[in-house]
Design a protein around this motif. Structure first.
Motif, PDB file in Angstrom:
ATOM      1  N   GLY A   1      14.926  27.688  42.420  1.00  0.00           N
ATOM      2  CA  GLY A   1      13.491  27.586  42.678  1.00  0.00           C
ATOM      3  C   GLY A   1      12.942  26.302  42.128  1.00  0.00           C
ATOM      4  O   GLY A   1      13.533  25.693  41.212  1.00  0.00           O
ATOM      5  N   THR A   2      11.777  25.873  42.638  1.00  0.00           N
ATOM      6  CA  THR A   2      11.190  24.598  42.201  1.00  0.00           C
ATOM      7  C   THR A   2       9.724  24.752  41.808  1.00  0.00           C
ATOM      8  O   THR A   2       8.975  23.761  41.818  1.00  0.00           O
ATOM      9  N   ASP A   3       9.302  25.968  41.515  1.00  0.00           N
ATOM     10  CA  ASP A   3       7.938  26.130  40.992  1.00  0.00           C
ATOM     11  C   ASP A   3       7.898  25.680  39.535  1.00  0.00           C
ATOM     12  O   ASP A   3       8.930  25.389  38.914  1.00  0.00           O
ATOM     13  N   GLU A   4       6.695  25.655  38.967  1.00  0.00           N
ATOM     14  CA  GLU A   4       6.530  25.166  37.604  1.00  0.00           C
ATOM     15  C   GLU A   4       7.290  26.028  36.601  1.00  0.00           C
ATOM     16  O   GLU A   4       7.837  25.511  35.612  1.00  0.00           O
ATOM     17  N   ASP A   5       7.385  27.350  36.874  1.00  0.00           N
ATOM     18  CA  ASP A   5       8.122  28.220  35.954  1.00  0.00           C
ATOM     19  C   ASP A   5       9.594  27.831  35.894  1.00  0.00           C
ATOM     20  O   ASP A   5      10.194  27.803  34.813  1.00  0.00           O
ATOM     21  N   GLU A   6      10.194  27.531  37.052  1.00  0.00           N
ATOM     22  CA  GLU A   6      11.614  27.165  37.091  1.00  0.00           C
ATOM     23  C   GLU A   6      11.831  25.772  36.497  1.00  0.00           C
ATOM     24  O   GLU A   6      12.794  25.539  35.743  1.00  0.00           O
TER      25      GLU A   6
ATOM     26  N   GLY B   1      15.378  22.323  38.820  1.00  0.00           N
ATOM     27  CA  GLY B   1      15.107  23.314  39.852  1.00  0.00           C
ATOM     28  C   GLY B   1      15.938  23.069  41.113  1.00  0.00           C
ATOM     29  O   GLY B   1      16.131  21.932  41.555  1.00  0.00           O
TER      30      GLY B   1
ATOM     31  N   VAL C   1      15.093  33.812  43.008  1.00  0.00           N
ATOM     32  CA  VAL C   1      14.280  32.766  42.398  1.00  0.00           C
ATOM     33  C   VAL C   1      14.119  33.069  40.911  1.00  0.00           C
ATOM     34  O   VAL C   1      13.809  34.202  40.518  1.00  0.00           O
TER      35      VAL C   1
END
Length: 306
Positions: free
Chosen positions: A196-201, A207, A175
């Motif tokens: 990954g699909t979190d806000e960081d990615e 994402g 990730v």
């Protein structure tokens, strides 16, 4: 001696006797009177009929009695025959040979029908191989059975990555790692893909949903991005436009097959697929202020790989 004097004497004699003899005497007197009456009565006159008429009458009565006896015997014989017929019907010996053969065929067909029914029941339980069919037909049937078995196995067994998929990506990404680029020729854009699909990615690019397969693999690969950054022109793409993904495994070209809008909680967009598919998602409407209620979806099929 006349009758009256005779009776008087008898009465005198009876009168002198005891009561027992009196009763006996009365009986004797009655008997004697009957005898006297019958002897004095005139003899019946008989009328003799001619011999010819008498003979005819006798013959007629005899013949009538004979006919009655014959009718009675005929009725008895018919009754006995009916009773025997009810008990057992004899074979029709007067029927033509063809009719006899048909009856014998029908009689023989009854056990054959029962046998056929038993064979059908056994066939329903287990269908034996057709050994009488030509070799080519047998091979075709066996091929069809093998294909059906493989289809059932694919349907029942959960989807797993094939050997070719493992060869595409020998090392699975972590990730936050960059796994490649997405090019959209229709709008002249190339964007990085982050695992990954979190806000960081999502802040770094497009994402890749970690719960889906990697691009190029035989299943549904899902990419997501913000509508106001990387995918702000996504609504300009149309059916049959190309989506090109470049990764360490090669270059994979997809063609858009479907464009649709679904609610934000719709999970059908991440369901598995039997063929290589690329699903691209973003929030919708594009100009909505705040948390958008829907999702804009592109579904594309893999058409080539290099």
């Amino acid at each position: 001696m006349n009758k009256n004097s005779f009776l008087k004497r008898i009465l005198k004699t009876v009168h002198k006797l005891s009561p027992g003899f009196l009763i006996l005497g009365i009986c004797l007197i009655a008997w004697a009177s009957y005898q006297i009456y019958t002897q004095s009565a005139p003899a019946p006159v008989s009328v003799e009929q001619p011999a010819e008429e008498s003979g005819l009458t006798a013959d007629t009565s005899v013949s009538a009695e004979g006919e009655k006896r014959e009718e009675t015997q005929t009725e008895d014989t018919a009754t006995n025959e009916e009773n025997q017929t009810d008990t057992q019907i004899p074979p029709d010996t007067t029927a033509p040979p063809e009719a006899k053969k048909e009856k014998e065929t029908q009689t023989a067909a009854s056990p054959t029908e029962d046998t056929a029914k038993n064979e059908e029941n056994q066939t329903d339980a287990q269908i034996p191989p057709d050994t009488t069919a030509p070799p080519n037909v047998q091979k075709e049937k066996e091929a069809v059975k093998v294909a059906q078995a493989q289809t059932e196995t694919k349907t029942e067994t959960p989807k797993q990555n094939s050997i070719s998929d493992e060869t595409l990506y020998p090392v699975r990404p972590k990730v936050g790692e960059n796994i490649g680029n997405l090019t959209m020729p229709a709008i002249d854009q190339t964007l990085p893909i982050i695992h990954g699909t979190d806000e960081d990615e999502l802040s770094k690019g497009i994402g890749h949903f970690a719960g889906s397969v990697l691009p190029g693999e035989n299943d549904n690969s899902v990419l997501s991005g913000h509508r106001d950054t990387v995918f702000k022109e996504l609504d300009q793409l149309e059916i049959n436009d190309e989506l090109i993904v470049e990764t360490s495994a090669g270059t994979f070209t997809y063609e858009i097959r479907e464009i649709k809008i679904v609610p934000r909680d719709d999970k059908t967009i991440i369901t598995p697929s039997a063929s290589p598919v690329l699903t691209v998602t973003t929030c919708y409407p594009f100009n909505f202020i705040g948390s958008a209620p829907d999702r804009y979806i592109l579904i594309a099929d893999l058409v080539s790989s290099e």
